[in-house]
Motif scaffolding. Sequence first.
Motif, PDB file in Angstrom:
ATOM      1  N   ALA A   1       0.821  -1.205   0.000  1.00  0.00           N
ATOM      2  CA  ALA A   1       0.000   0.000   0.000  1.00  0.00           C
ATOM      3  C   ALA A   1       0.858   1.259   0.000  1.00  0.00           C
ATOM      4  N   GLN A   2       1.974   1.196   0.715  1.00  0.00           N
ATOM      5  CA  GLN A   2       2.831   2.373   0.865  1.00  0.00           C
ATOM      6  C   GLN A   2       3.772   2.582  -0.311  1.00  0.00           C
ATOM      7  N   PHE A   3       4.387   1.481  -0.782  1.00  0.00           N
ATOM      8  CA  PHE A   3       5.450   1.611  -1.786  1.00  0.00           C
ATOM      9  C   PHE A   3       5.114   0.994  -3.142  1.00  0.00           C
ATOM     10  N   GLY A   4       3.976   0.319  -3.242  1.00  0.00           N
ATOM     11  CA  GLY A   4       3.632  -0.350  -4.489  1.00  0.00           C
ATOM     12  C   GLY A   4       4.223  -1.745  -4.544  1.00  0.00           C
ATOM     13  N   PHE A   5       3.860  -2.476  -5.573  1.00  0.00           N
ATOM     14  CA  PHE A   5       4.293  -3.869  -5.693  1.00  0.00           C
ATOM     15  C   PHE A   5       5.741  -3.959  -6.170  1.00  0.00           C
ATOM     16  N   ALA A   6       6.060  -3.192  -7.204  1.00  0.00           N
ATOM     17  CA  ALA A   6       7.428  -3.199  -7.710  1.00  0.00           C
ATOM     18  C   ALA A   6       8.383  -2.544  -6.714  1.00  0.00           C
ATOM     19  N   GLY A   7       7.882  -1.583  -5.952  1.00  0.00           N
ATOM     20  CA  GLY A   7       8.745  -0.831  -5.038  1.00  0.00           C
ATOM     21  C   GLY A   7       8.970  -1.495  -3.694  1.00  0.00           C
ATOM     22  N   THR A   8       8.369  -2.646  -3.476  1.00  0.00           N
ATOM     23  CA  THR A   8       8.524  -3.366  -2.206  1.00  0.00           C
ATOM     24  C   THR A   8       9.351  -4.629  -2.431  1.00  0.00           C
ATOM     25  N   SER A   9      10.389  -4.801  -1.661  1.00  0.00           N
ATOM     26  CA  SER A   9      11.224  -5.996  -1.781  1.00  0.00           C
ATOM     27  C   SER A   9      10.813  -7.031  -0.738  1.00  0.00           C
ATOM     28  N   LEU A  10      11.131  -8.268  -0.999  1.00  0.00           N
ATOM     29  CA  LEU A  10      10.859  -9.321  -0.013  1.00  0.00           C
ATOM     30  C   LEU A  10      11.654  -9.088   1.265  1.00  0.00           C
ATOM     31  N   ARG A  11      12.822  -8.471   1.132  1.00  0.00           N
ATOM     32  CA  ARG A  11      13.620  -8.169   2.316  1.00  0.00           C
ATOM     33  C   ARG A  11      12.877  -7.189   3.232  1.00  0.00           C
ATOM     34  N   GLN A  12      12.196  -6.211   2.635  1.00  0.00           N
ATOM     35  CA  GLN A  12      11.399  -5.280   3.441  1.00  0.00           C
ATOM     36  C   GLN A  12      10.260  -6.018   4.147  1.00  0.00           C
ATOM     37  N   VAL A  13       9.635  -6.943   3.429  1.00  0.00           N
ATOM     38  CA  VAL A  13       8.528  -7.702   4.006  1.00  0.00           C
ATOM     39  C   VAL A  13       9.012  -8.542   5.178  1.00  0.00           C
ATOM     40  N   THR A  14      10.121  -9.250   5.001  1.00  0.00           N
ATOM     41  CA  THR A  14      10.622 -10.113   6.074  1.00  0.00           C
ATOM     42  C   THR A  14      11.045  -9.293   7.284  1.00  0.00           C
ATOM     43  N   SER A  15      11.608  -8.112   7.032  1.00  0.00           N
ATOM     44  CA  SER A  15      12.018  -7.250   8.142  1.00  0.00           C
ATOM     45  C   SER A  15      10.803  -6.763   8.922  1.00  0.00           C
ATOM     46  N   ARG A  16       9.754  -6.325   8.206  1.00  0.00           N
ATOM     47  CA  ARG A  16       8.548  -5.824   8.860  1.00  0.00           C
ATOM     48  C   ARG A  16       7.834  -6.953   9.617  1.00  0.00           C
TER      49      ARG A  16
ATOM     50  N   ILE B   1      13.672 -15.071   5.093  1.00  0.00           N
ATOM     51  CA  ILE B   1      13.203 -15.251   3.713  1.00  0.00           C
ATOM     52  C   ILE B   1      12.702 -16.669   3.479  1.00  0.00           C
ATOM     53  N   ALA B   2      13.234 -17.625   4.228  1.00  0.00           N
ATOM     54  CA  ALA B   2      12.794 -19.010   4.069  1.00  0.00           C
ATOM     55  C   ALA B   2      11.314 -19.161   4.411  1.00  0.00           C
ATOM     56  N   ALA B   3      10.847 -18.375   5.369  1.00  0.00           N
ATOM     57  CA  ALA B   3       9.434 -18.445   5.757  1.00  0.00           C
ATOM     58  C   ALA B   3       8.535 -17.969   4.617  1.00  0.00           C
ATOM     59  N   VAL B   4       8.960 -16.923   3.917  1.00  0.00           N
ATOM     60  CA  VAL B   4       8.189 -16.423   2.777  1.00  0.00           C
ATOM     61  C   VAL B   4       8.159 -17.470   1.671  1.00  0.00           C
ATOM     62  N   ASN B   5       9.320 -18.047   1.389  1.00  0.00           N
ATOM     63  CA  ASN B   5       9.384 -19.076   0.344  1.00  0.00           C
ATOM     64  C   ASN B   5       8.542 -20.295   0.710  1.00  0.00           C
TER      65      ASN B   5
END
Length: 206
Positions: free
Chosen positions: A22-37, A42-46
């Motif tokens: 919502a804040q940064f868009g789909f292309a503008g958001t990295s998986l690293r940002q998601v895992t940090s938040r 990253i293994a959990a996301v995968n």
Amino acid sequence: MTVSHPFSTKDRILGAAEELFAQFGFAGTSLRQVTSRADVNIAAVNYHFGSKENLVNEVFRRRMDEMSAQRLAALKVAVREHPGELEPILAAFVSPALAIAQDRHGGAFARMVARAFAEKNDALRRFLSEHYGHVLREFAKAIAACLPQLSKDSLYWRLDILVGALTYAMADFGLIKRPSGVTETAHRDRAARELIAFAAAGFRSA
């Protein structure tokens, strides 16, 4: 000492992704940002999603499944109890979406929907069309029954315009802000009434 989380790992990932998309868009958001938040690796996301594209789809599915079920249930009631009336059909489409947008967990989703319209993401659009296109078709069928003189082409154009206006209202981009002393529920109901009246006039226009 282990920190306990009130939500499952999957829920935390979905919540974090929704806020960041919502804040940064789909292309503008990295998986690293998601895992940090989400405070996961990253293994959990995968493990739970397999890819960023699947994560995007699941973030939408989490809200869209609920909203679609509410819309179809309300449509069924509208057609049964108000046969031939356009406004109850439009209310069945508009009100569940505005209710989710007002929910304290749904505000980010509303902004994310706006992002989906603004960004060119063909994979996401295919996913939404394949999984939720039937909802629009059911509403189109009900509207057509009320307005047999309206061509199919015009009906879908006007339904598409309604979706755009509703997305705008959901994301609270409008100039009309909630007045002091007016509750969120009352403000949402007013927005729904105005949008339904506006859309009904548009659908009935020659």
